[in-house]
Design an enzyme around this catalytic site. Structure first.
Site, PDB file in Angstrom:
ATOM      1  N   PRO A  37      38.981  37.470  36.764  1.00 38.83           N
ATOM      2  CA  PRO A  37      39.144  37.671  35.329  1.00 38.83           C
ATOM      3  C   PRO A  37      40.308  36.875  34.750  1.00 38.83           C
ATOM      4  O   PRO A  37      41.426  36.965  35.220  1.00 38.83           O
ATOM      5  CB  PRO A  37      39.428  39.174  35.224  1.00 38.83           C
ATOM      6  CG  PRO A  37      38.976  39.760  36.516  1.00 38.83           C
ATOM      7  CD  PRO A  37      39.148  38.678  37.531  1.00 38.83           C
ATOM      8  N   GLU A  38      40.001  36.074  33.769  1.00 38.61           N
ATOM      9  CA  GLU A  38      41.047  35.482  32.935  1.00 38.61           C
ATOM     10  C   GLU A  38      40.862  36.102  31.561  1.00 38.61           C
ATOM     11  O   GLU A  38      40.066  37.023  31.404  1.00 38.61           O
ATOM     12  CB  GLU A  38      40.926  33.957  32.905  1.00 38.61           C
ATOM     13  CG  GLU A  38      41.181  33.371  34.287  1.00 38.61           C
ATOM     14  CD  GLU A  38      41.710  31.943  34.246  1.00 38.61           C
ATOM     15  OE1 GLU A  38      42.462  31.614  33.322  1.00 38.61           O
ATOM     16  OE2 GLU A  38      41.371  31.165  35.143  1.00 38.61           O
TER      17      GLU A  38
END
Length: 271
Positions: free
Chosen positions: A2-3
DNA sequence: CAGCACTCCTGTTCGC
DNA sequence: TGCGAACAGGAGTGCT
């Protein structure tokens, strides 16, 4: 992994299900995350109503009644899903937030780099108070990057990944943004002109918003709140494309390691 | 303060 | 085919 776009996608996915919902029960199957889940967390949560979820950097924030805020970080392998609470938990489904509505918010994180914490004052919390601006905030622009970077000898890539400068630019989007701006990732942050930082700020915003529009980047195991992958991966220009041809000039994409992180760039398009 | 290296962890990939 | 080693990385921590 996840960014910011993945966290934003998750936020949008879970919000309709958790906002204004009352919490029936907290189930913790594994409390050993980045930091241990507080032992008294259920006392804060059970019976309380969740407010409107928000995001700061890569932290998801769920207001809990009037007493505080639940802080959730997905680390690099974490995900949140809305499930039927009777659905048997899979391996690494560490936490369930069972709601009175008959659904549950389920936290899954194989590598356990994520965290679930509680704070009464989120904006003053040590993990949040020193963060740089959001990339879509009006204070974030080329002039901001230029000012912050003067006399900095660190590489521009490490510089834009520093969450105290700007939040939400992780390893994938750092490489992609520098490609879009035509800037070599190894260049010293302090030696880059204002004009180039203007391009870079716009590139960061453009890359992030494009990824959000596609539901995030699925590299290995990211899924959104309904368990579906994101589609931004097909749009990547340099990340994990070592040796493949640049989509613009057909020069082979290079890879190098900066601060123990893989960096990808086109040696012809970026200087 | 700036700039690093180190650390947490497990699933996947690689070499033999 | 099987095994162990290497690798991936967000970001806080601690050292120089």
């Amino acid at each position: 992994m996840p960014e910011l776009p993945e966290v934003e996608t998750t936020l949008r996915g879970i919000s309709p299900y958790v906002s204004q919902s009352q919490i029936k029960q907290l189930i913790v199957r594994e409390s050993r995350l980045r930091w241990p889940i507080p032992e008294d967390l259920s006392q804060h949560l059970e019976g309380a109503t969740i407010g409107v979820p928000w995001r700061r950097g890569k932290y998801l924030l769920l207001p809990i009644g009037t007493s505080g805020t639940l802080m959730i970080h997905l680390g690099m392998s974490g995900s949140l899903r809305i499930v039927d609470p009777d659905l048997a938990p899979r391996k690494h489904d560490h936490v369930d937030l069972v709601l009175e509505s008959g659904r549950a918010l389920r936290f899954h994180d194989p590598r356990r780099f994520g965290c679930i914490l509680f704070t009464e004052t989120p904006r003053e919390h040590p993990l949040l108070r020193d963060l740089g601006p959001e990339p879509f905030d009006t204070v974030f622009d080329g002039r901001f990057l230029y000012r912050q970077s003067r006399k900095r000898k660190t590489s521009v890539k490490a510089f834009i990944m520093d969450s105290h400068m700007v939040v939400g630019v992780g390893n994938i989007y750092a490489s992609e943004s520098l490609f879009a701006a035509g800037i070599s990732p190894t260049r010293a942050a302090g030696n880059i002109s204002l004009a180039r930082y203007e391009r870079l700020a716009q590139a960061i915003q453009g890359v992030l918003s494009a990824s959000i529009a596609q539901g995030g980047t699925t590299l290995r195991d990211f899924v959104n709140a309904t368990g579906n992958p994101g589609y931004f991966r097909q749009t990547l220009n340099v990340y994990e494309r070592e040796g493949e041809l640049c989509r613009v000039c057909e020069t082979p994409v290079k890879m190098a390691r900066q601060a123990q992180r893989a960096t990808y760039w086109c040696p012809h398009c970026q200087s």
